[in-house]
Design an enzyme around this catalytic site. Structure first.
Site, PDB file in Angstrom:
ATOM      1  N   TYR A  88       0.842  -1.195   0.000  1.00 49.93           N
ATOM      2  CA  TYR A  88       0.000   0.000   0.000  1.00 49.93           C
ATOM      3  C   TYR A  88       0.880   1.248   0.000  1.00 49.93           C
ATOM      4  O   TYR A  88       1.977   1.253   0.558  1.00 49.93           O
ATOM      5  CB  TYR A  88      -0.925  -0.034   1.232  1.00 49.93           C
ATOM      6  CG  TYR A  88      -1.882   1.115   1.241  1.00 49.93           C
ATOM      7  CD1 TYR A  88      -2.742   1.321   0.170  1.00 49.93           C
ATOM      8  CD2 TYR A  88      -1.911   2.014   2.300  1.00 49.93           C
ATOM      9  CE1 TYR A  88      -3.593   2.404   0.144  1.00 49.93           C
ATOM     10  CE2 TYR A  88      -2.768   3.096   2.290  1.00 49.93           C
ATOM     11  CZ  TYR A  88      -3.603   3.282   1.199  1.00 49.93           C
ATOM     12  OH  TYR A  88      -4.441   4.352   1.172  1.00 49.93           O
TER      13      TYR A  88
ATOM     14  N   TYR B  88      -2.695   4.520   9.240  1.00 49.60           N
ATOM     15  CA  TYR B  88      -2.186   3.232   8.744  1.00 49.60           C
ATOM     16  C   TYR B  88      -1.181   2.623   9.733  1.00 49.60           C
ATOM     17  O   TYR B  88      -0.827   1.461   9.651  1.00 49.60           O
ATOM     18  CB  TYR B  88      -1.587   3.389   7.356  1.00 49.60           C
ATOM     19  CG  TYR B  88      -1.614   2.123   6.534  1.00 49.60           C
ATOM     20  CD1 TYR B  88      -2.811   1.547   6.132  1.00 49.60           C
ATOM     21  CD2 TYR B  88      -0.433   1.493   6.158  1.00 49.60           C
ATOM     22  CE1 TYR B  88      -2.835   0.379   5.387  1.00 49.60           C
ATOM     23  CE2 TYR B  88      -0.443   0.331   5.405  1.00 49.60           C
ATOM     24  CZ  TYR B  88      -1.645  -0.222   5.023  1.00 49.60           C
ATOM     25  OH  TYR B  88      -1.657  -1.378   4.275  1.00 49.60           O
TER      26      TYR B  88
END
Ligand code: NAI
Length: 270
Positions: free
Chosen positions: A150, A160
């Site tokens: 990602y 995240y």
């Protein structure tokens, strides 16, 4: 659509948890394209039993393996080669988990035992898998390995958490091991940097619903779905991409090269 892109190829697919999983879609498409493979996941994930549906539908067997355990990985490669009748041509690494995310520990206050686990499960597991394959000489020449990553590896997405660090490490391992495995056996190793996707791992990230809409508005082609990610993965397993290696390949509808989009600007126009 082309057919039989993977005819005669044998593989190992990590990470199909349920129908939403990217690995699940890759398994379905690999089967459609004529591949034979084994499915694997951590023993705890197999307890839910959903994977058996996928195994039936794709005529494949399931071998339990915790991707942080070297004995499990050796057993996986031994059994996979027995079942498939030879060496492997492709591997999908579709594994991610952060105890810090799960326990809602803020990035600046991460628990370091958890941090170790995040790195081991989400990144070092690729190194462990490749190292086991190399030691056992379990991959055919011109084999292809794909990991999923990602864009938080390159840019900050605050929630995240430590998965951003894990993805940086994962991409680096793909590059470094890609060099060594390429030189030794012509095996290629790449990561696909995928749009946010509604799966168990994806929706575990704080603010996922808002975030997926933001990414969609920022991408000229819109977010890439799990199905589309699977299509792209199949091309990387096929013989049409034999000289692509050591790359981090964005599969995100253009998100990574967009500074701002009109759709996002409209939200700020009074
Ligand atoms: P998922 O939750 O369906 O798949 C994650 C898999 O990791 C599960 O099957 C889980 O059982 C497996 N796993 C966890 N610990 C393991 C261990 N110790 N050994 C073996 N397997 C283990 O979610 P998804 O989204 O399909 O995730 C696949 C990959 O795609 C992950 O690397 C994820 O970070 C990546 N990715 C996901 C995005 C998203 O928004 N969903 C975006 C970009 C990348």
């Amino acid at each position: 659509m082309a057919t039989d892109l993977l005819k005669g190829k044998k593989g190992i697919i990590f990470g199909a948890l349920n129908e939403q999983s990217i690995a699940w879609k890759v398994a379905e498409k690999a089967h459609e394209q004529g591949a034979e493979f084994v499915l694997t996941n951590a023993p705890i994930a197999l307890r839910m039993g959903e994977i058996n549906k996928l195994a039936d539908a794709t005529n494949s067997e399931v071998i339990p393996a915790d991707a942080t355990n070297m004995e499990d990985l050796e057993n996986l490669f031994t059994k996979a080669q027995e079942i498939l009748g030879g060496k492997v041509d492709f591997i999908l690494h579709s594994i991610g988990m952060s105890p810090n995310v799960r326990k809602k520990k803020h990035y600046t206050e991460n628990n370091y035992d958890f941090y170790h686990k995040t790195m081991d499960i989400s990144a070092m597991s690729l190194h462990r898998t490749l190292s086991t394959a190399m030691k056992m000489d379990a991959l055919n020449e011109w084999g292809s390995v794909v990991g999923l990553t990602y864009i938080a590896a390159q840019r900050v997405f605050p929630d995240y958490n430590d998965m951003a660090d894990a993805k940086s490490l994962l991409e680096s391992i793909a590059r470094s091991f890609g060099y060594h495995y390429g030189e030794k056996k012509k095996v290629r190793i790449n990561t696909i940097s995928q749009s946010p996707t509604p799966t168990t791992a994806g929706t575990g990230v704080k603010g996922f619903d808002e975030f997926i809409s933001f990414a969609d508005s920022m991408s000229p082609l819109g977010n890439a779905s799990a199905d589309e990610c699977a299509d792209y993965t199949i091309t990387l397993f096929s013989d049409f991409t034999r000289k692509v290696t050591m790359q981090n390949l964005y599969h995100d509808g253009g998100f990574s090269n967009t500074g701002v989009s009109n759709k996002v600007m409209e939200k700020f126009t009074k």
